[in-house]
Design a protein around this motif. Structure first.
Motif: not given
Length: 735
Positions: A581-584, A591-593, A599-607, A610-614
């Motif tokens: 049941g775990k999601i990758k 979106h989760k990280p 920290l390993t994802h802080m350089h990415k664009n977090h814009s 809600v889109v990938p969550m949806a």
């Protein structure tokens, strides 16, 4: 998030203008703050120097963002001036303009050279921690500003530099600058808390293993750690004395014969992969970068029959002469000439260049008349096939090869059934173990490298993954391959690079071929150290037996996991649900990280998270993207960011009026608002600025202060973006 900190850490930042310089320091727990101003209205140089003395005496550590690249060299220059003045008995007087000019010198030095003005570690007077360097944001691929981090950290305010660099400020503007300087320190402090575990990890290694890795990125920490471990066995393994100077040992090469790199056990049964191995064995390379790209058909030899290629075209100005065709064929032996009739027409002329006439019957009068004879124009192209990347097609699956590793992917929805399962196989520490098992090493290090590498790997397996030292071992193991392709590294040897990558890809292809032939697997994706496939449950035992034989042959260890279902756009963008049941999720669907601000994802664009969550909600929970988006209540998940360089301007055009915006601007598509536009300087030789819409079809509202948000969201924007991500995932390829 828990606000962990080190007792002696002080967060700091400076601002420099011709008539004011400010220096702000804040204790890491936020309990104390000092601002030192050097200007015509406040001259606090002595107070700044006193804080520097206290910092050195009490062993404070100053924590900044790009502080080793800018802030500290400026302060170090001031401190050296103070030391020189004291030793000569002169009174120290430094103007803000002098500081500003030196600050510009530091900045400009980076434009002129790769390293610019720096201060050697041994010369630093107050201990420094630079979060910019530690997080490897000085790498082009991860380059991240503090302003972008403010967006990703979801700070309530997003503040950009309020005044043009180099301008002289009024008293009121000086007060604004001081507040901005304090805000930057606060933002740095917020990021510092996100970095606490990474800092703590470096503190641990520094104390336990007696090498300072405070400002090293993860890769360099691992590399230094591994080098230290090897030198415990072989002192000075990485250095030699050349002309009285200690330099790194390396093995540069003028060329690499790939046939000398291929392991003896690499064997294939099918013609496609036999052709691939033969092609590799015929290559002699002088450059490792881009070596497997844009390969023309005639250079692929027999492999061309198993490759997917695209047609490249060279346009001739007119119908090519026999000589032009001959020259084209010399350059492209398997090329051909293509003639295409166009819709446009041209006059037909005689040998004197006069139009040729033709008779025709006029429809209106029925009389015979003359007119200029015309014909359809023709375009002529020289055409030839190229493989944009080296690839081979096995059945219905294409595998691409590169210096970093192989990859390939189908797209669509894949789901386990009563008869079929989705299996994912990954080689454990693939590239490190490939070197260990086959005794491969950079030539200047000799075979002791393999012994140390193996010991290093075994030591890592004994350390729990929760222990920060495990990460140092992991990075140390993995960095060797990448560094072997860098002429600045102690592991530099292009033959080692090619030996690992070529055999890594060919060995994995051996197993893929064996499972396709023996177990009738249906490939889904492949990427560097593993691959995913559908397999009938009746074939699972046979699959595991084949994997076991492959492991014995290669000396490698394979790990397997199983998915319940996968939604794949391509190899770097997908959602997978494991059987537990775990999601990758990866790439555009991740979106989760990002929301957790790992920290390993802080350089990415977090814009617009809600889109990938949806998308995930519709695919896995059955809630449509429209319903999810319209009912979502976290305003930060709707935010987007725009970033323009300082050579450009960002404006909001509303009712025909241009309203200036920050160069890093937080915004959201809205039902009201204006058009967000990037204004670029004129092209060379032109006078007019260039305008480019940031969101061409939508009005937006800037939201640099979250108090400006009022839920007038244009939900259609987010729904459309989600539908774009859904489209390639909805097609079911495998039944």
């Amino acid at each position: 998030m828990e606000r962990k900190f080190f007792e002696n850490d002080w967060i700091w930042d400076i601002e420099t203008y011709p008539n004011i310089c400010s220096f702000t320091f804040m204790k890491a727990d936020g309990s104390k703050e000092f601002v030192f101003e050097i200007s015509s209205r406040n001259y606090e140089l002595n107070e700044l120097l006193e804080f520097c003395r206290i910092s050195k005496k009490n062993k404070y550590r100053w924590v900044g963002f790009n502080s080793l690249g800018f802030d500290y060299p400026v302060v170090h220059w001031i401190l050296k001036k103070a030391i020189d003045a004291k030793s000569s008995g002169k009174k120290l007087r430094i103007t803000p303009n002098q500081i500003y000019k030196y600050a510009m010198k530091v900045i400009n030095s980076r434009r002129e050279g790769e390293y610019g003005i720096t201060v050697r570690d041994s010369d630093i007077l107050v201990k420094q921690l630079d979060l910019f360097k530690m997080c490897h944001y000085d790498n082009k691929a991860k380059l991240t500003s503090l302003k972008l981090l403010e967006f990703n950290m979801r700070l309530k305010n997003l503040e950009d530099l309020p005044f043009t660099v180099g301008s002289s400020l009024t008293n009121d503007e000086m007060g604004t600058l001081i507040e901005y300087n304090k805000w930057d320190v606060f933002a740095t402090k917020e990021f510092y808390h996100h970095c606490y575990d990474a800092i703590d990890f470096r503190e641990f290694l520094t104390d336990k293993y007696n090498f300072d890795c405070t400002n090293l990125n993860d890769g360099k920490v691992g590399s230094k750690f591994f080098m230290k471990k090897i030198e415990e066995i072989v002192p000075n393994a990485f250095h030699e004395n050349v002309g009285g100077r200690e330099v790194l040992k390396k093995t540069p090469r003028d060329f690499v014969v790939i046939n000398d790199c291929i392991f003896d056990y690499v064997r294939f049964k099918g013609s496609a992969l036999r052709s691939l191995k033969l092609w590799f064995s015929q290559q002699v390379i002088t450059e490792t970068k881009g070596v497997f790209k844009n390969i023309e058909e005639n250079r692929l030899n027999d492999l061309a029959k198993h490759c997917e290629m695209v047609v490249k075209k060279v346009k001739f100005q007119s119908k090519p002469s026999d000589f032009e065709i001959l020259e084209f064929k010399k350059q492209h032996p398997l090329g051909w000439i293509e003639e295409v009739e166009l819709k446009a027409t041209e006059l037909i002329k005689d040998s004197n260049g006069d139009p040729i006439k033709e008779e025709y019957i006029c429809e209106k009068s029925g009389k015979l008349k003359l007119r200029n004879k015309k014909r359809f124009k023709k375009s002529h192209h020289g055409c030839y096939n190229i493989a944009k990347t080296l690839n081979v097609v096995i059945g219905d699956f294409r595998i691409d090869f590169g210096v970093g590793g192989l990859h390939g992917s189908k797209s669509g929805h894949f789901k386990e059934s009563n008869d079929f399962v989705i299996c994912d196989l990954d080689v454990k520490s693939y590239y490190p173990n490939l070197a260990i098992s086959n005794r491969v090493y950079p030539e200047h290090l000799n075979e002791v490298f393999c012994d140390a590498y193996e010991e290093f790997y075994i030591e890592r397996t004994k350390i729990p993954k929760t222990n920060p030292v495990n990460k140092a071992y992991k990075d140390g193991l993995n960095i060797v391959y990448g560094d072997s392709n860098s002429e600045f590294s102690a592991f530099y040897d292009p033959k080692y690079t090619m030996t690992i990558t070529v055999n890594g890809q060919l060995s994995l292809c051996m197993l893929i071929e064996r499972l396709v032939n023996s177990c009738n697997i249906n490939m889904i994706q492949a990427n560097t150290d593993g691959f995913t496939f559908m397999i009938h449950k009746d074939e699972l035992l046979s699959m595991k037996e084949n994997v076991s034989r492959w492991e014995k042959l290669t000396g490698l260890e394979m790990e397997d996991v199983y998915y319940r279902e996968m939604f794949i756009r391509d190899v770097n963008n997908y959602i997978g649900v494991y059987t537990d049941g775990k999601i990758k999720s990866k790439g555009a669907y991740e979106h989760k990280p990002l929301r957790n601000m790992e920290l390993t994802h802080m350089h990415k664009n977090h814009s617009a998270l809600v889109v990938p969550m949806a998308v995930e909600s519709e695919l896995l929970n059955g809630v449509s993207v429209s319903d999810f988006i319209r009912n979502h209540k976290n305003e930060y998940d709707f935010m987007l960011r725009a970033k323009v360089p300082r050579s450009c301007r960002l404006v909001l055009i509303k009712d025909g009026i241009e309203i200036p915006q920050q160069n890093v601007c937080r915004y959201y598509p809205s039902l009201s608002g204006g058009e967000l536009v990037k204004i670029m300087p004129p092209l060379e030789g032109k006078d007019e600025d260039r305008y480019m819409a940031v969101e061409a079809e939508y009005l937006v509202n800037p939201c640099n202060n979250m108090d400006d948000f009022n839920w007038d969201i244009n939900y259609d924007y987010y729904i459309n973006e989600a539908e774009k991500l859904l489209l390639p995932l909805k097609e079911t390829i495998y039944n």
